[in-house]
Structure formats: structure tokens, C-alpha cells
Design a protein around this motif. Structure first.
Motif, PDB file in Angstrom:
ATOM      1  N   SER A  11       0.871  -1.200  -0.060  1.00 31.03           N
ATOM      2  CA  SER A  11       0.151  -0.038   0.359  1.00 31.03           C
ATOM      3  C   SER A  11       0.820   1.447   0.178  1.00 31.03           C
ATOM      4  O   SER A  11       0.409   2.319   0.103  1.00 31.03           O
ATOM      5  CB  SER A  11      -0.871   0.070   1.665  1.00 31.03           C
ATOM      6  OG  SER A  11      -1.776  -1.438   1.150  1.00 31.03           O
ATOM      7  N   GLY A  12       2.562   1.510   0.239  1.00 31.85           N
ATOM      8  CA  GLY A  12       2.892   2.234   0.388  1.00 31.85           C
ATOM      9  C   GLY A  12       2.474   3.706   1.478  1.00 31.85           C
ATOM     10  O   GLY A  12       1.521   3.884   2.118  1.00 31.85           O
ATOM     11  N   GLY A  75      -1.365  -1.441  -6.103  1.00 30.69           N
ATOM     12  CA  GLY A  75      -0.224  -0.787  -6.532  1.00 30.69           C
ATOM     13  C   GLY A  75       1.658  -1.613  -6.134  1.00 30.69           C
ATOM     14  O   GLY A  75       1.905  -0.136  -5.137  1.00 30.69           O
ATOM     15  N   LEU A  76       1.887  -1.861  -6.845  1.00 31.28           N
ATOM     16  CA  LEU A  76       3.346  -3.277  -6.624  1.00 31.28           C
ATOM     17  C   LEU A  76       4.440  -2.232  -7.002  1.00 31.28           C
ATOM     18  O   LEU A  76       4.594  -1.235  -8.132  1.00 31.28           O
ATOM     19  CB  LEU A  76       3.681  -4.268  -7.533  1.00 31.28           C
ATOM     20  CG  LEU A  76       1.923  -5.043  -7.140  1.00 31.28           C
ATOM     21  CD1 LEU A  76       2.224  -6.173  -7.979  1.00 31.28           C
ATOM     22  CD2 LEU A  76       2.577  -5.904  -5.601  1.00 31.28           C
ATOM     23  N   LEU A  97       5.272  -9.250  -8.389  1.00 29.54           N
ATOM     24  CA  LEU A  97       4.087  -9.309  -8.962  1.00 29.54           C
ATOM     25  C   LEU A  97       3.432 -10.636  -8.822  1.00 29.54           C
ATOM     26  O   LEU A  97       1.918 -11.070  -9.031  1.00 29.54           O
ATOM     27  CB  LEU A  97       3.932  -8.767 -10.170  1.00 29.54           C
ATOM     28  CG  LEU A  97       4.344  -7.735 -11.257  1.00 29.54           C
ATOM     29  CD1 LEU A  97       5.094  -7.767 -11.769  1.00 29.54           C
ATOM     30  CD2 LEU A  97       2.857  -6.708 -11.289  1.00 29.54           C
ATOM     31  N   GLU A  98       3.601 -12.190  -9.153  1.00 29.78           N
ATOM     32  CA  GLU A  98       3.238 -13.034  -8.483  1.00 29.78           C
ATOM     33  C   GLU A  98       2.542 -13.568  -7.850  1.00 29.78           C
ATOM     34  O   GLU A  98       1.590 -13.893  -7.932  1.00 29.78           O
ATOM     35  CB  GLU A  98       4.542 -14.091  -9.163  1.00 29.78           C
ATOM     36  CG  GLU A  98       4.752 -13.913 -11.058  1.00 29.78           C
ATOM     37  CD  GLU A  98       6.666 -14.832 -10.915  1.00 29.78           C
ATOM     38  OE1 GLU A  98       7.007 -15.494 -10.300  1.00 29.78           O
ATOM     39  OE2 GLU A  98       7.365 -14.481 -12.275  1.00 29.78           O
ATOM     40  N   VAL A 112     -10.008  -7.564  -9.918  1.00 33.32           N
ATOM     41  CA  VAL A 112      -8.278  -7.639  -9.383  1.00 33.32           C
ATOM     42  C   VAL A 112      -7.995  -6.226 -10.025  1.00 33.32           C
ATOM     43  O   VAL A 112      -8.163  -6.024 -11.319  1.00 33.32           O
ATOM     44  CB  VAL A 112      -7.630  -8.903 -10.055  1.00 33.32           C
ATOM     45  CG1 VAL A 112      -6.307  -8.495  -9.530  1.00 33.32           C
ATOM     46  CG2 VAL A 112      -7.794  -9.770  -9.333  1.00 33.32           C
ATOM     47  N   LEU A 113      -7.522  -5.253  -9.580  1.00 29.03           N
ATOM     48  CA  LEU A 113      -6.723  -4.543 -10.044  1.00 29.03           C
ATOM     49  C   LEU A 113      -4.395  -4.485  -9.790  1.00 29.03           C
ATOM     50  O   LEU A 113      -4.404  -4.107  -8.665  1.00 29.03           O
ATOM     51  CB  LEU A 113      -6.986  -2.935  -9.551  1.00 29.03           C
ATOM     52  CG  LEU A 113      -6.424  -1.860 -10.231  1.00 29.03           C
ATOM     53  CD1 LEU A 113      -6.362  -1.213 -11.507  1.00 29.03           C
ATOM     54  CD2 LEU A 113      -7.354  -1.090  -9.031  1.00 29.03           C
ATOM     55  N   ILE A 114      -4.202  -4.234 -10.853  1.00 29.73           N
ATOM     56  CA  ILE A 114      -3.033  -4.624 -10.796  1.00 29.73           C
ATOM     57  C   ILE A 114      -2.542  -2.676 -11.379  1.00 29.73           C
ATOM     58  O   ILE A 114      -2.185  -3.228 -12.458  1.00 29.73           O
ATOM     59  CB  ILE A 114      -1.536  -5.073 -11.087  1.00 29.73           C
ATOM     60  CG1 ILE A 114      -2.093  -7.087 -10.786  1.00 29.73           C
ATOM     61  CG2 ILE A 114      -0.101  -5.283 -11.046  1.00 29.73           C
ATOM     62  CD1 ILE A 114      -1.812  -7.681 -10.819  1.00 29.73           C
TER      63      ILE A 114
END
Length: 324
Positions: A11-12, A75-76, A97-98, A112-114
Motif C-alpha cells: 500500500s505504500g 500498486g506494486l 507481481l506473481e 483485480v487491479l494491478i
């Protein structure tokens, strides 16, 4: 539909989560492995359920509140791209990511949101990840949308491109449309920061704002292995210089009444942006407090997803989920 729920991983400073909140989503759980980021989240939203843990160590079975939510958001940390070609590649970003995709098996969200670098959407370098996503999620009943959006098109005074994956269960996937730009004329650095530059009585704030008549280049948070904070790579620094900004560092305070702004005299006579001003360029509200010392605070800001981007994405997902 009632309140939409989400889990947000990595989440930062909370940019994506804040934007989703503004779009009508309620967080069930947020997590990050950085203690200062967790403090930032808890300071600004004491009611949020924030877990201090690494995504790679997170076990959804121990946190049933994360199950059966409407949205899994991530938000990676940025994978390698043309902007980070010199970075030492540890493979950590790809593993994260994986890990986010594997979470879908346990959480089973409706969407899902990336969000990551734009190259994730189209570059051959990241084709393996796109194939991995399809292999993992297709048989679970999700359909996919890959697209690129620029934060400047959504009211953020910064040119910042995002590569986005939105996957929805097939019964809602057909209703999803990527966000449509909300801004015709881009917000400029001068318009966004002019009032803060004048806050301590600097008489030249308006003249500076008139010269800073374009959106900012992409802010870069850098890595924990680097030294102090700056506003980005060489090309970005040169663009900042045309706006009379010394991008080689981050300032401690805005100019006072005695500051002489004369870019022709060199860096010492250019303005320095503060962490708070960088946060404004990311679309954070002025009330959002970032924890830590200057470099750590700037790093959180530079790594964040601009909240207006999160809000636009959240609204698009919510619209699709409202069908049927």
C-alpha cells in the motif's frame, strides 16, 4: 450495491487506497512491509486495518477479513523498465507481481487491479508475466483488460504513465471500460504549487509559477540503496531546470521573502521542491501526512500511485460491478 470492499497490498503511502476510497470502496485490509509507510497509513486513516508485513509472507488464511472482497488492488514496486535500466535486478519486483496474482486464488475477489510500469502492458520483456496472469486467472473465470493511462489526463500536474491490469470475473468483465480522461487542459506545476511557493512571503512566486507552465516530469522515488532524494534522472532534471527548479535535491522549506530566484546564476538560485510539494504533484491532498525523515518521506511520495488515478480506476471497476 452497498459498500464495495477491497484489499490493498504493497500500500505504500496510500495513494491507490485513498483513490479507491474516494471512488466509494471501503478497505478491509491494507498491508506493507515498510514501517514508515504503515505509520503514514495509520496516521491518516486510524480506522483502516493496516498490517505491517511483507506480501511474500502474507497468508490470507490467517486474515479471513480479506476473503470474498470486491477488489484486490496492488500498486506494486516497479519492475524494470527503460527508466530503471541501470537498476540492479534482484527479481523481487517480479516475485511480488506473481504473489499478488496468487492471492486471487485465496481471496477470490470479483475484480483485480494491478498498477505498474507501462511496459508491463506491451513490452516483450514482460510477456512472460502476461502469460502467467492468463494461466493463473483464466481458469478461475476472469477476463482481462490491459491498458496504459497517464496521470496528467486525470488532473494530476505530472506526466506519469501507468501500466494497468484489470481482471474481472466474466459475468462483469464485459461491462468494464478503462477510465476516460477527465481533464482537457493539463494542470501545470506553477498552478499546482504557486500558492505554496508564496506561503512564506516570497515575492517572486507568481513570476516563478508563470515560468513553470507545464506538467511535471515523472517523479521517481528511487531505491532504499540510493543516497539522498532528487526529482529523477538526468532528462527530468533538465526539464525541471527550464522551470527554474533545482531537481538535484529536495528542499526543507519553501522560499522566504529574501530568496533571490535567478536560474541563470545556477542551482543555488533555483527553487527546491519540498516533500509536501512533491505530494501535491502526485495528487495527494495537502492534509495527507507522510511519516519519516525527508528522504524516506520523499521516497514514499515518489513511489505512490496518484490518488486521482486510483479514483478513476475505482470508479471504472465500480461501474462494471454495478451491472448484473
Amino acid at each position: 450495491m452497498g459498500d464495495l470492499t477491497f484489499v490493498d497490498v504493497c500500500s505504500g503511502a496510500g495513494g491507490l487506497a485513498l483513490g479507491l476510497e474516494q471512488a466509494g470502496f471501503e478497505p478491509r485490509l491494507l498491508l506493507d512491509d515498510d514501517e514508515l509507510a504503515v505509520t503514514t497509513l495509520r496516521t491518516n486513516r486510524p480506522q483502516w486495518n493496516v498490517l505491517h508485513t511483507d506480501l511474500l509472507d502474507f497468508d490470507p488464511a490467517e486474515h479471513p477479513v480479506s476473503h470474498d472482497v470486491d477488489l484486490l488492488a496492488a500498486g506494486l514496486p516497479r519492475v524494470r523498465s527503460s527508466a530503471t535500466a541501470r537498476r540492479v535486478d534482484t527479481g523481487l519486483e517480479e516475485r511480488l507481481l506473481e504473489a499478488a496474482v496468487y492471492l486471487v486464488h485465496a481471496i477470490r475477489p470479483r475484480a483485480v487491479l494491478i498498477e505498474n510500469v507501462p511496459e508491463l502492458v506491451h513490452s516483450d520483456v514482460h510477456r512472460r508475466f502476461r502469460d502467467f496472469v492468463r494461466a493463473e486467472l483464466d481458469h478461475l473465470g476472469y477476463a482481462f483488460s490491459w491498458f496504459v493511462m497517464n496521470a496528467v489526463d486525470f488532473g494530476v500536474p505530472q506526466s506519469r504513465k501507468h501500466g494497468v491490469l484489470v481482471a474481472l470475473r466474466r459475468q462483469w468483465a464485459g461491462a468494464f471500460r478503462p477510465p476516460v480522461p477527465t481533464t482537457r487542459e493539463p494542470m501545470t506545476v506553477g498552478a499546482a504549487l504557486g500558492p505554496s511557493m508564496a506561503a512564506h512571503g516570497w515575492a517572486d512566486a507568481a513570476r516563478w509559477a508563470a515560468q513553470a507552465d507545464q506538467p511535471a516530469p515523472t517523479l521517481v522515488g528511487g531505491s532504499k540503496n540510493r543516497g539522498g532524494a532528487d526529482l529523477g534522472p538526468t532528462r527530468a532534471k533538465k526539464k525541471w531546470a527550464t522551470m527554474g527548479v533545482n531537481a538535484h535535491t529536495v528542499g526543507d522549506r519553501v522560499p522566504g521573502p529574501d530568496f533571490v530566484w535567478d536560474p541563470e546564476l545556477g542551482r543555488d538560485n533555483m527553487v527546491k521542491l519540498t516533500v509536501e510539494q512533491a505530494a501535491l504533484l502526485q495528487g495527494f491532498p495537502a492534509t495527507w501526512q507522510i511519516a519519516g525523515l525527508k528522504t524516506a518521506r520523499y521516497r514514499q511520495v515518489g513511489h505512490a500511485t496518484p490518488p486521482p488515478v486510483g479514483k478513476a480506476l475505482g470508479r471504472a471497476v465500480a461501474q462494471a460491478l454495478s451491472v448484473g
